[in-house]
Design a protein around this motif. Structure first.
Motif, PDB file in Angstrom:
ATOM      1  N   ALA A  91       0.835  -1.210   0.000  1.00 59.21           N
ATOM      2  CA  ALA A  91       0.000   0.000   0.000  1.00 59.21           C
ATOM      3  C   ALA A  91       0.866   1.255   0.000  1.00 59.21           C
ATOM      4  O   ALA A  91       0.562   2.240  -0.680  1.00 59.21           O
ATOM      5  CB  ALA A  91      -0.933  -0.002   1.214  1.00 59.21           C
ATOM      6  N   HIS A  92       1.976   1.232   0.741  1.00 57.84           N
ATOM      7  CA  HIS A  92       2.888   2.386   0.753  1.00 57.84           C
ATOM      8  C   HIS A  92       3.546   2.566  -0.615  1.00 57.84           C
ATOM      9  O   HIS A  92       3.799   3.696  -1.044  1.00 57.84           O
ATOM     10  CB  HIS A  92       3.950   2.203   1.824  1.00 57.84           C
ATOM     11  N   ILE A  93       3.853   1.474  -1.282  1.00 53.49           N
ATOM     12  CA  ILE A  93       4.437   1.574  -2.624  1.00 53.49           C
ATOM     13  C   ILE A  93       3.495   2.327  -3.554  1.00 53.49           C
ATOM     14  O   ILE A  93       3.918   3.177  -4.358  1.00 53.49           O
ATOM     15  CB  ILE A  93       4.744   0.173  -3.177  1.00 53.49           C
ATOM     16  N   LEU A  94       2.190   2.042  -3.434  1.00 53.25           N
ATOM     17  CA  LEU A  94       1.216   2.745  -4.262  1.00 53.25           C
ATOM     18  C   LEU A  94       1.055   4.190  -3.820  1.00 53.25           C
ATOM     19  O   LEU A  94       1.024   5.109  -4.651  1.00 53.25           O
ATOM     20  CB  LEU A  94      -0.133   2.025  -4.196  1.00 53.25           C
ATOM     21  N   GLN A  95       0.955   4.409  -2.519  1.00 53.73           N
ATOM     22  CA  GLN A  95       0.760   5.772  -2.015  1.00 53.73           C
ATOM     23  C   GLN A  95       1.931   6.680  -2.367  1.00 53.73           C
ATOM     24  O   GLN A  95       1.733   7.848  -2.728  1.00 53.73           O
ATOM     25  CB  GLN A  95       0.566   5.723  -0.500  1.00 53.73           C
ATOM     26  N   TYR A  96       3.140   6.144  -2.292  1.00 58.33           N
ATOM     27  CA  TYR A  96       4.331   6.948  -2.572  1.00 58.33           C
ATOM     28  C   TYR A  96       4.779   6.840  -4.024  1.00 58.33           C
ATOM     29  O   TYR A  96       5.805   7.408  -4.394  1.00 58.33           O
ATOM     30  CB  TYR A  96       5.469   6.518  -1.647  1.00 58.33           C
TER      31      TYR A  96
ATOM     32  N   ALA B 198      -6.751  -1.655  -0.617  1.00 53.48           N
ATOM     33  CA  ALA B 198      -7.837  -1.289  -1.531  1.00 53.48           C
ATOM     34  C   ALA B 198      -7.994   0.224  -1.620  1.00 53.48           C
ATOM     35  O   ALA B 198      -8.218   0.783  -2.700  1.00 53.48           O
ATOM     36  CB  ALA B 198      -9.141  -1.942  -1.074  1.00 53.48           C
ATOM     37  N   GLU B 199      -7.854   0.916  -0.481  1.00 51.53           N
ATOM     38  CA  GLU B 199      -7.930   2.379  -0.480  1.00 51.53           C
ATOM     39  C   GLU B 199      -6.761   2.978  -1.267  1.00 51.53           C
ATOM     40  O   GLU B 199      -6.910   3.990  -1.953  1.00 51.53           O
ATOM     41  CB  GLU B 199      -7.916   2.897   0.961  1.00 51.53           C
ATOM     42  N   ALA B 200      -5.589   2.362  -1.152  1.00 51.01           N
ATOM     43  CA  ALA B 200      -4.417   2.880  -1.877  1.00 51.01           C
ATOM     44  C   ALA B 200      -4.600   2.745  -3.379  1.00 51.01           C
ATOM     45  O   ALA B 200      -4.182   3.626  -4.148  1.00 51.01           O
ATOM     46  CB  ALA B 200      -3.162   2.141  -1.418  1.00 51.01           C
ATOM     47  N   VAL B 201      -5.220   1.662  -3.832  1.00 53.88           N
ATOM     48  CA  VAL B 201      -5.485   1.499  -5.267  1.00 53.88           C
ATOM     49  C   VAL B 201      -6.430   2.597  -5.747  1.00 53.88           C
ATOM     50  O   VAL B 201      -6.225   3.203  -6.802  1.00 53.88           O
ATOM     51  CB  VAL B 201      -6.067   0.104  -5.558  1.00 53.88           C
ATOM     52  N   ARG B 202      -7.477   2.867  -4.963  1.00 51.87           N
ATOM     53  CA  ARG B 202      -8.403   3.934  -5.326  1.00 51.87           C
ATOM     54  C   ARG B 202      -7.704   5.286  -5.420  1.00 51.87           C
ATOM     55  O   ARG B 202      -8.028   6.118  -6.258  1.00 51.87           O
ATOM     56  CB  ARG B 202      -9.508   4.038  -4.282  1.00 51.87           C
TER      57      ARG B 202
ATOM     58  N   ALA C 204     -10.339  10.269 -11.699  1.00 54.08           N
ATOM     59  CA  ALA C 204     -10.768   9.548 -12.893  1.00 54.08           C
ATOM     60  C   ALA C 204     -12.125   8.915 -12.652  1.00 54.08           C
ATOM     61  O   ALA C 204     -12.463   8.538 -11.532  1.00 54.08           O
ATOM     62  CB  ALA C 204      -9.742   8.480 -13.264  1.00 54.08           C
ATOM     63  N   GLU C 205     -12.925   8.817 -13.722  1.00 53.94           N
ATOM     64  CA  GLU C 205     -14.228   8.182 -13.580  1.00 53.94           C
ATOM     65  C   GLU C 205     -14.072   6.734 -13.147  1.00 53.94           C
ATOM     66  O   GLU C 205     -14.872   6.214 -12.373  1.00 53.94           O
ATOM     67  CB  GLU C 205     -14.995   8.257 -14.908  1.00 53.94           C
ATOM     68  N   ASP C 206     -13.058   6.067 -13.684  1.00 56.49           N
ATOM     69  CA  ASP C 206     -12.806   4.675 -13.313  1.00 56.49           C
ATOM     70  C   ASP C 206     -11.391   4.580 -12.769  1.00 56.49           C
ATOM     71  O   ASP C 206     -10.424   4.802 -13.492  1.00 56.49           O
ATOM     72  CB  ASP C 206     -12.961   3.760 -14.536  1.00 56.49           C
ATOM     73  N   SER C 207     -11.286   4.260 -11.490  1.00 61.80           N
ATOM     74  CA  SER C 207      -9.967   4.032 -10.917  1.00 61.80           C
ATOM     75  C   SER C 207      -9.389   2.771 -11.547  1.00 61.80           C
ATOM     76  O   SER C 207     -10.092   2.014 -12.215  1.00 61.80           O
ATOM     77  CB  SER C 207     -10.088   3.873  -9.402  1.00 61.80           C
ATOM     78  N   PRO C 208      -8.098   2.491 -11.349  1.00 62.97           N
ATOM     79  CA  PRO C 208      -7.559   1.245 -11.912  1.00 62.97           C
ATOM     80  C   PRO C 208      -8.383   0.038 -11.469  1.00 62.97           C
ATOM     81  O   PRO C 208      -8.849  -0.023 -10.326  1.00 62.97           O
ATOM     82  CB  PRO C 208      -6.143   1.190 -11.314  1.00 62.97           C
ATOM     83  N   LEU C 209      -8.603  -0.883 -12.392  1.00 65.32           N
ATOM     84  CA  LEU C 209      -9.297  -2.123 -12.048  1.00 65.32           C
ATOM     85  C   LEU C 209      -8.464  -2.887 -11.032  1.00 65.32           C
ATOM     86  O   LEU C 209      -7.291  -3.170 -11.267  1.00 65.32           O
ATOM     87  CB  LEU C 209      -9.519  -2.977 -13.297  1.00 65.32           C
ATOM     88  N   HIS C 210      -9.052  -3.208  -9.903  1.00 66.85           N
ATOM     89  CA  HIS C 210      -8.361  -3.938  -8.843  1.00 66.85           C
ATOM     90  C   HIS C 210      -8.821  -5.387  -8.871  1.00 66.85           C
ATOM     91  O   HIS C 210     -10.005  -5.685  -8.663  1.00 66.85           O
ATOM     92  CB  HIS C 210      -8.654  -3.304  -7.486  1.00 66.85           C
TER      93      HIS C 210
END
Length: 803
Positions: free
Chosen positions: A359-364, A405-409, A415-421
């Motif tokens: 999650a930190h990898i995505l956030q940062y 899941a929050e980090a992916v969002r 964007a209208e569609d966040s990345p498909l998780h």
């Protein structure tokens, strides 16, 4: 004439054949006949103007009828002029009839094409049922069995649907060409051409899968160093016979949202158009799939069957080519996109990692090419998170899974569609209770956040369990013993399983598009957020409350097509609620551990919506900073896709901020497949090191450490103390010696263990706030680390970040 009952029924049936459309045509023909007759009369001078009629009456010399004729003249003239107007009206009706007749012909042509497609599909299905019996009777074993399956050809010249995706030269159709297509084909522009060729618009996923089986097998002969081996191809063919449609269907835990699949389809089409005619590979675009997970997903100990005569030491073969993410990328490009390099899979899975650090990898934004947000994120941490000591508590689901899941969002909130998780349960091993618990968590996560969930374990666990003998026996389906790290058989099957789920989601999209029933609900009306009673209590009021502010404009009953008749019988709030559509899933909040009341989630939903709306309505520079801005002043972590793959790279990175070092060093091997041995390690008792970040350029509030924890004897009693200090700029002006610890405002010390008794070596994430509320631009930060127990400790990542 007298009819008996049977004759009456026959006559009634014959008359019922005349549809309302045909009756309308008969009426139009009668009107046309009337117009023709009127025109003919006009041509023969039988049609008289009002003035001519007046002249005729005066010339007759009938004096006795003069007064009566004069009285009725105006009435007669009015009637005749009315007939003249009706004559012109009939001409207009004829013109309208010709227009609607043309439209009717277009619709008839469209449905005739659709009917022909359905008939062709049924015929192909019939042929497949006859010819596929040999496929299902292939016996396992080393003997090669010839396949005799009729499949839909991928040759554009042999398939009607495929030709709508490409012209005769094989190039991708343009926007103008799409507009020139029949209506039924224009609706299918989001469906991949290869799936259309297999009938994805009118068929089930099982039928499409069977028709694509030859392409799937050809793409499964991977990687390149063994792809042409005949024994290997025979083994892949035999393994594939186990992965039947009924078994694969069990793995669909939660299918992908249709809007997310539609967004991916549009991305793929845009990429193909952009890449058309581009020769330089560096200038071509790709759809980015980011895979994150632990050692299972990374492919550790991905062993090959012994009879293939491949060296059994898995570390001699790059495990990232053996693991399912690499196989999945090859399958997607070969099966869905005709061998074009449309999809790029980045496997960032690391041994011992959980979703906490991911999650930190995505956030940062520490993933490859952070300027571009991934289009798909696949998470697979089952094995490591099943070993968490608080598995049955709140940490695994609420802190690890939901945070990821929050980090992916958060990767692209505007964007209208966040990345498909896509959540994948790829774990299988001798931890059955723990595995079942993880599976239940993942299902709950996918249904709460509306994520795609692939339950990969369900396709093999029943057979493997029934045939289990002992912990040393190798099962042919997994090419490994009954443990956590499984062999190439498991990884090949897992790639097929995820491919099936992706094709299933695409087929749902293609079906919906084909019949014009694509759900536009969840993101089509993001402003429609209100309790169901809104119209009943607010429709006639000019005063707006906090709930009304969630609406972009006024939405009253008349605008929504709702009758305001007071005699309306039924629930007057139902249709307005339906008209508002389904609210976007992406604003739903995390599950509250302590408060499960509906009002809490409703308030959190509205708060999230308003916060995101405010953020995304800000300036373009703020939105760009949100997606692409710098998050960390300093960062590194060990991964095959980062610049820090071996000990030399780690040493150079630590030297950038090193102040003092006693018995700490970068350790590991030149090749990352020996990870998790790679890292920054203590080599003796009481080992210490100090680092310092001077005159920072980014406001920094936290330090994040990724530390290794093991059960081996080398790590017994392993523990370090981490001390953090911040010196702000105002203090620096009063202290010439900035190295003096007394010049810092305050300090905080934290202790981290490097040993646990669980029979598994994993990485743990530690996120500590800096003292004094953090450091501001221009401040200095120091970190001192000292061994206070044992003689071995390993750090796999270090970052100083803004949040």
């Amino acid at each position: 004439m007298i009819y008996n009952s049977n004759e009456k029924k026959k006559k009634k049936a014959a008359l019922s054949f005349i549809s309302p459309t045909r009756r309308h045509l008969v009426r139009c023909m009668l009107l046309i006949l009337l117009v023709v007759l009127t025109t003919r009369l006009h041509e023969r001078n039988y049609y008289l103007s009002p003035e001519m009629l007046l002249y005729s009456n005066n010339a007759a010399g009938e004096e006795d009828e003069k007064s009566s004729s004069t009285t009725n003249h105006d009435e007669i003239i009015t009637n005749i002029r009315s007939v003249d107007e009706n004559h012109h009206l009939l001409h207009d009706i004829v013109n309208q009839h010709e227009y609607y007749e043309k439209k009717l012909a277009e619709i008839r042509s469209d449905y005739e094409a659709k009917l022909a497609a359905i008939i062709g599909t049924v015929k192909r299905r019939h042929d497949d049922d006859i010819s596929s019996s040999s496929y299902h009777n292939i016996s396992a074993g080393p003997t090669h069995t010839t396949h005799n399956i009729t499949t839909t050809s991928s040759d554009p010249s042999e398939n009607k649907y495929y030709s709508t995706c490409r012209d005769t030269s094989g190039s991708v159709r343009t926007n103008k060409e799409e507009q020139d297509l029949p209506l039924v084909h224009r609706r299918m522009i989001s469906c991949p051409c290869k799936l259309l060729a297999a009938g994805a618009d009118v068929s089930s996923t099982g039928i499409v899968w069977e028709r694509l089986h030859k392409d799937i097998l050809n793409a499964s002969y991977f990687p390149a160093f063994i792809a042409t081996s005949e024994p290997y191809q025979r083994w892949v063919d035999q393994l594939f016979t186990y992965y039947t449609v009924p078994r694969l269907r069990r793995t669909v835990g939660n299918t992908a949202p249709p809007q997310s699949m539609l967004a991916l389809a549009k991305i793929a089409n845009d990429i193909r158009r952009h890449n058309q005619g581009i020769t330089e590979e560096k200038d071509k675009r790709q759809m980015r799939i980011l895979v994150m997970g632990g050692s299972v997903t990374a492919g550790h100990d991905c062993r090959w069957p012994s009879w293939l005569n491949i060296k059994q030491n898995a570390r001699q073969v790059p495990f990232w080519d053996c693991a399912w993410p690499a196989r999945l990328g090859n399958l997607l490009n070969q099966v869905l996109f005709d061998g074009e390099s449309i999809v790029r899979v980045d496997n960032m899975a690391t041994g011992g990692q959980t979703s906490e650090f991911a999650a930190h990898i995505l956030q940062y934004r520490l993933f490859p090419d952070p300027e571009h947000t991934p289009d798909v994120v696949i998470s697979s941490f089952s094995a490591n998170e099943a070993k968490e000591t608080d598995l049955h508590g709140t940490r695994v689901y609420h802190h690890l899974m939901e945070s990821f899941a929050e980090a992916v969002r958060g990767l692209n909130p505007c964007a209208e569609d966040s990345p498909l998780h896509i959540v994948v349960d790829d774990f299988y091993g001798d931890m059955l209770n723990e595995a079942a618990k993880i599976t239940s968590y993942l299902y709950k996560l996918s249904t709460w956040y509306n994520l795609m969930f692939v339950n990969g374990a369900s396709v093999i666990k029943y057979k493997v369990l029934a045939e289990y003998e002992n912990h040393t026996s190798v099962h042919p389906l997994t090419s490994s013993t009954f443990g956590i790290h499984l062999g190439v058989g498991f990884h090949t099957g897992m790639a097929w399983t995820i491919l099936y789920n992706i094709i299933n989601a695409y087929v749902n999209l293609c079906n919906d598009e084909s019949f014009g029933i694509l759900d536009q609900g969840e993101d089509s009306q993001p402003s429609y957020i209100a309790p169901p009673h809104w119209f009943a209590t607010h429709n006639n009021s000019s005063k707006k409350n906090d709930t009304d502010m969630l609406y972009d404009g006024d939405h009253n009953s008349s605008q929504l097509g709702i009758s305001t008749n007071e005699s309306f019988v039924g629930d007057s709030t139902l249709l307005p609620s339906i008209k508002r559509g389904e609210p976007p899933f992406k604003y739903i909040g995390k599950m509250d551990i302590n408060n499960g009341q509906a009002i809490a989630y409703a308030n959190a939903y509205r708060t999230n919506y308003m916060d995101v709306k405010k953020l995304c309505n800000s300036s373009q520079s703020n939105r760009t900073l949100l997606v692409r801005g710098q998050r960390c002043e300093y960062s590194w972590f060990v991964n095959a896709l980062t610049p820090y793959k071996d000990r030399e790279q780690i040493r150079k990175k630590m030297d950038e901020i090193m102040v003092e070092n006693n018995n700490w060093a970068a350790t590991g091997f030149a090749k990352l497949h020996r990870h998790p041995n790679t890292g920054w390690s203590a080599l003796a008792n009481n080992a210490t090191f100090s680092v310092k970040l001077e005159n920072i350029t980014l406001d920094t509030r936290f330090v994040v450490l990724l530390t290794f924890r093991s059960y081996t004897k080398e790590f017994k009693r392993s523990k370090v103390a981490v001390t953090l200090r911040v010196m702000n700029r105002s203090n620096m002006t009063h202290h010439s010696d900035s190295e003096n610890a007394t010049s810092f405002n305050e300090s905080e010390t934290y202790e981290i263990d490097g040993y646990h008794q669980e029979p598994m070596s994993v990485y743990f994430t530690h996120k500590y706030p800096l003292p004094s509320g953090g450091a501001r631009v221009g401040d200095n930060i120091t970190m001192d680390v000292k061994m206070i127990g044992g003689s071995n400790f390993k750090i796999g990542g270090l970052a100083f970040c803004s949040y």
